[in-house]
Structure formats: C-alpha cells, structure tokens
Design an enzyme around this catalytic site. Structure first.
Site, PDB file in Angstrom:
ATOM      1  N   CYS A 122      56.639  -4.688  49.666  1.00  0.00           N
ATOM      2  CA  CYS A 122      56.454  -4.299  48.261  1.00  0.00           C
ATOM      3  C   CYS A 122      55.166  -4.869  47.682  1.00  0.00           C
ATOM      4  O   CYS A 122      54.662  -4.375  46.681  1.00  0.00           O
ATOM      5  CB  CYS A 122      57.657  -4.738  47.434  1.00  0.00           C
ATOM      6  SG  CYS A 122      58.017  -6.492  47.572  1.00  0.00           S
TER       7      CYS A 122
ATOM      8  N   ASN B 284      62.919  -3.512  54.830  1.00  0.00           N
ATOM      9  CA  ASN B 284      61.563  -3.879  55.280  1.00  0.00           C
ATOM     10  C   ASN B 284      61.459  -5.311  55.790  1.00  0.00           C
ATOM     11  O   ASN B 284      60.751  -5.587  56.761  1.00  0.00           O
ATOM     12  CB  ASN B 284      60.537  -3.618  54.163  1.00  0.00           C
ATOM     13  CG  ASN B 284      60.819  -4.426  52.908  1.00  0.00           C
ATOM     14  OD1 ASN B 284      61.967  -4.724  52.578  1.00  0.00           O
ATOM     15  ND2 ASN B 284      59.767  -4.776  52.197  1.00  0.00           N
TER      16      ASN B 284
ATOM     17  N   GLU C 210      62.686 -14.131  40.503  1.00  0.00           N
ATOM     18  CA  GLU C 210      63.360 -14.968  41.505  1.00  0.00           C
ATOM     19  C   GLU C 210      62.472 -16.168  41.803  1.00  0.00           C
ATOM     20  O   GLU C 210      61.252 -16.075  41.721  1.00  0.00           O
ATOM     21  CB  GLU C 210      63.617 -14.152  42.781  1.00  0.00           C
ATOM     22  CG  GLU C 210      64.577 -12.984  42.554  1.00  0.00           C
ATOM     23  CD  GLU C 210      64.717 -12.061  43.760  1.00  0.00           C
ATOM     24  OE1 GLU C 210      65.820 -11.984  44.316  1.00  0.00           O
ATOM     25  OE2 GLU C 210      63.715 -11.423  44.141  1.00  0.00           O
TER      26      GLU C 210
ATOM     27  N   GLU D 109      64.336  -5.847  41.891  1.00  0.00           N
ATOM     28  CA  GLU D 109      62.954  -5.952  42.376  1.00  0.00           C
ATOM     29  C   GLU D 109      62.600  -4.620  43.026  1.00  0.00           C
ATOM     30  O   GLU D 109      63.191  -4.251  44.029  1.00  0.00           O
ATOM     31  CB  GLU D 109      62.831  -7.130  43.357  1.00  0.00           C
ATOM     32  CG  GLU D 109      61.408  -7.623  43.517  1.00  0.00           C
ATOM     33  CD  GLU D 109      60.605  -6.849  44.547  1.00  0.00           C
ATOM     34  OE1 GLU D 109      59.933  -5.862  44.153  1.00  0.00           O
ATOM     35  OE2 GLU D 109      60.664  -7.208  45.725  1.00  0.00           O
TER      36      GLU D 109
END
Length: 491
Positions: A291, A159, A472, A257
């Site tokens: 996301c 993405n 992160e 993630e």
C-alpha cells in the site's frame, strides 16, 4: 509440501483454528501457487456457523485473558515471537510460495517483521500510563483507566500476509482482548502455521481464533456479529465501505487502512545516486503490491530527462524471476485476476496515448517452462500521461509507475494532493527548508524524505482522505484496542 502435480492427495489442506483446536470445514476453496498457476492448497470456505463457534470460544476466554497482568501477557507474546523466529525459514518458504513474493523478501522483511510485531507490543504494553487530576476545592480526585474492549475482529490482506495479521493481532491480545482473525483466502498458509505455535507459546484456547474463507461469507458474518465490538481491517476501499455499512447498526469501533496512490516528488537538487535505486524499489518492491508503493513520480523539469534515462535503465535491471531465485528482485503477482487487472491499466494508458518506456508489452519476460502459466509481469514505466488518467488516479497495486515532469513547488504539491488517497509520499531534495515545507503541505499520513519505508513502530501509521480511518502504532493501537474510563472519587 509435495507438488500439486502428484494429485489431490498431495494438496495442503488447511483447517480453521477455534478454541485451541484445528477443525475441518464442510467446504473448501482452491488456493493457487502464483508462480505456476497450479492449485496447491485447499482453504476452508467458512461461514456463519464457524464465526458463531469462534465468538463462543473468544467470549469464554475473555475473562481469564483480560484479567492477566500486562507482564504475564507480555511474556506470552515474547515466547510466540521466539517460536516464530525459530521457524523463520519454514515460514518464509511458505509465504513466498503462497503469495508469489521472492523468498529473499519473505526472509528479510515479512517474517522478521512478524516476529518484531510481537516483540514490539510485548514491550510497549508495559509502558502505558494513565492520567490523574485533582479538584481540591471539591475534594475530588479524577483518574483514567483503560480496559480491553472484548472480542476484536481482524481482517488482513494478501500482500503481506503474516506481517499485517500480526501487526493487528499483537496489540489486540497484548491489551487483553481475544481475537477472531480472517486472513485473505488467497494467502492463508502462514496464519495456519502460526496457530500450531500458539499453545506452546502459552496462548490459552479461545484467545486467538483464525477462521478462513472469503469476505462475502465469513467476513460479513464476522463484521455483522453483535458480539464483536471492534473491527481492524486492511484492504480495499469498496470492502471498507461494506464493513462500515454492516458495522453502523452496532456502532462498532473501526480501524480501516485502505491503500494509496503515493507520489514521489523529485526536486532538481535531489541526489539521483540515492533517489533512483530507492524509487525503483519503492515502485516495484513486492511486485508493487504494498500500500506504500510509489505509483506517481513527479520530477522537476530541469532534471526530468536525466532522471527518466537513469530510472528506466535501473528498472530494466530489476530482475523478475521465480520466487526461490536468490537473484530475483520481483516474483509473481497474487492471482490471474489481479494480473489481468494490472495489465488492463497499461492497455488504458496506451489508448490514451501514453508512452510505455519499459516492461509490459515492450520487453521480453524470460521464465522457465514450468512457470510459463505463473502470474508474472515486468516492472513497467509510463510517461506522457495526464494527471486525469485512471493510471494517475486509481490504485493499480502492481509493478506500474508513472513519471511526469513539474515546474514549481506549489504546482507539484497541488498535483500530488489531487487524488482521493492520502497514505504515503516521498520527497527528494537536499534543501532542508523545502523538505519541511513540502512535507507539511502534502495530504499524506506518512512522508519520507530522501528515503522510503523506514518505519518507527512507536509513531502513528495510517492515511488521510480515502486512505482510511484511524492510525496504528504503539499508542494508537493501544488506544484502539482498549476503552478509556474516567473515574471520580470524592474523599
């Protein structure tokens, strides 16, 4: 790049990048231009053999790279950032064509953020400190040191291809690790282009190796390799489960993630002038393929009909067009299979008796003849849908959002938290006390209030529940990509 219509000779041929060299592969995969549905590129279909070669290169490069000072590594990252910035237009064109996103978004978000990732970690690596304590009564001094882990396996999604690859690669090499990266086989072009800049930036051979291909072949070979002690992955939950299974025998360090089903909560005192356009963007930016996109919008009953009217009007103004059109707000979805998956959710919503207020199956999509076979769809708004519906529970990852009413603060928190995901949320209210209260109670790794996608890279990024494991960011990425050691000296 010439058009694939000119025959196979015109196809862009990618090669793996191992030990500072581009290497051909014995078999290749077709890669499609999402805006036309045509094959325009061939991607190496790598496997165990290529991973073995990459591990060998990364292992050999590790002693030299890890022994460089943070200042030396920082300078290399800064040079790479400069080179990416000089190629911004070329990279943006490639990212837009490969992924289907608008050229405007690639120019203003994807590539600038990729540059920023290297600059940010080039700077932050210089500012970490270690701990020290004394035990005078025992004549001991204790202190900590952090050392790079070794070879980092990085698996990035389709993405935000270069953006998310560099978000992993920059902290990994800044900390002194060597890396083997596997970008998505659907969007490999910008990673391959970046490899051309590594030598000029001063990245030694073997420090960055990029191996292309599909998850079940090359991804599994990377994840299950005993000499790759650490895996950083962004993608889907089923893939993450497989990574966890393959990593378990080796006790690997994992950062996962895994997307979300992100709520926006709009209280009656929200400023709709700001809330409506921002929520349209948070629902449909990058075709809804982020996301962090909003896919459940809870609106307080007293303003529900007013919000809905404005939101549908604004959504209808959101232009779907060919990626190179400067006036397009949204481009094509990544693949035919993904487009069909997204459409299937709308069909399910219809069967459940939900209302489709605009978009798929309601409004007409106008595209040039050449793009009729592209993977386009209109931004779609669903209402009259139950919280138990798959459209309210599962990550659709497309330009689809559901709008539902709520009564009270307690009720909406419970409903927002009722899904398995917990990545991001947005809260719209003018009441400061409420904003703090609601943000604290939401099971979400990130909460934006009266805004969306404003990122502070120093702070932790990541989700709760099924949205992943680990975080992160400046400190979190540094800790993930290093091992800590406590040393005691008796004097």
């Amino acid at each position: 790049m010439s058009s694939p219509m000119a025959g196979t000779r015109a196809l862009l041929m990618l090669e793996n990048f191992i030990d500072g060299k581009f290497l051909p592969c014995s078999s290749y995969l077709d890669s499609y231009d999402p805006s036309t549905g045509e094959v325009y590129c061939r991607v190496p279909n790598s496997g165990k053999e290529e991973i073995e070669a990459a591990v060998e290169a990364a292992r050999a490069a590790f002693p030299g790279w890890s022994s460089r000072s943070p200042q030396e590594r920082s300078q290399v990252l800064q040079r790479l950032a400069d080179l990416l910035e000089q190629s911004l237009e070329e990279l943006a064109q490639a990212e837009s064509r490969d992924q289907g996103k608008t050229l405007t978004l690639a120019r203003t978000m994807d590539i600038p953020r990729s540059v920023q990732n290297f600059r940010f970690f080039a700077s932050s690596i210089l500012h970490h400190t270690s701990e020290c304590t004394q035990m005078d009564h025992l004549g001991c001094l204790h202190y900590t040191v952090r050392t790079p882990v070794g070879i980092a396996g990085l698996i990035s999604p389709w993405n935000l291809p270069l953006y998310l690859l560099t978000w992993k690669m920059a902290p990994a090499i800044a900390a002194g690790n060597t890396v083997i990266a596997k970008p998505s086989e659907l969007t490999s072009v910008t990673a391959w282009m970046m490899c051309k800049l590594l030598e000029k930036a001063g990245v030694p051979p073997g420090v960055v190796n990029i191996v292309f291909g599909v998850g079940p072949r090359v991804g599994e070979a990377l994840v299950s390799h005993p000499e790759v002690p650490l895996i950083s992955f962004t993608g889907s939950q089923p893939t993450a489960q497989r990574i966890t299974q393959l990593s378990a025998p080796h006790c690997k360090k994992l950062s996962l993630e895994l997307g979300g089903k992100n709520p926006a909560i709009v209280f009656e005192d929200a400023n709709l002038e700001e809330c409506v356009p921002t929520t349209v963007r948070s629902s449909f930016a990058n075709q809804g393929e982020i996301c962090l996109c909003t896919s459940r919008i809870f609106v307080q009953k007293s303003i529900y009909s007013e919000f809905l009217k404005r939101f549908v009007e604004a959504t209808r103004m959101w232009k779907v067009g060919i990626p190179s059109d400067p006036s397009a707000d949204m481009g094509a979805l990544i693949s035919k299979a993904h487009l069909e998956k997204v459409r299937s959710y709308i069909k399910k919503a219809r069967m459940e008796g939900a209302q489709i207020l605009c978009g798929e199956g309601v409004d007409k999509l106008n595209l040039p003849p050449r793009n009729q076979a592209g993977y386009f769809m209109l931004p779609t708004v669903i209402t009259d849908i139950k919280d138990e519906s798959c459209c309210m529970k599962e990550e659709i990852f497309g330009p689809v959002t559901c709008v539902v009413p709520f009564d009270s603060e307690e009720e909406v928190i419970q409903r927002a938290n009722s899904v398995k995901y917990g990545l991001a949320a947005t809260v719209w209210s003018g009441n400061v006390g409420r904003v703090h209260r609601v943000a604290k109670k939401l099971q979400s790794g990130l909460v934006w209030t009266n805004c969306w996608l404003i990122r502070e890279l120093n702070l932790p990024f990541g989700g709760m529940k099924s949205s992943g494991v680990g975080r992160e960011g400046a400190k979190d990425s540094y800790e993930f990509f290093t091992e800590i050691k406590t040393i005691t000296i008796k004097h």
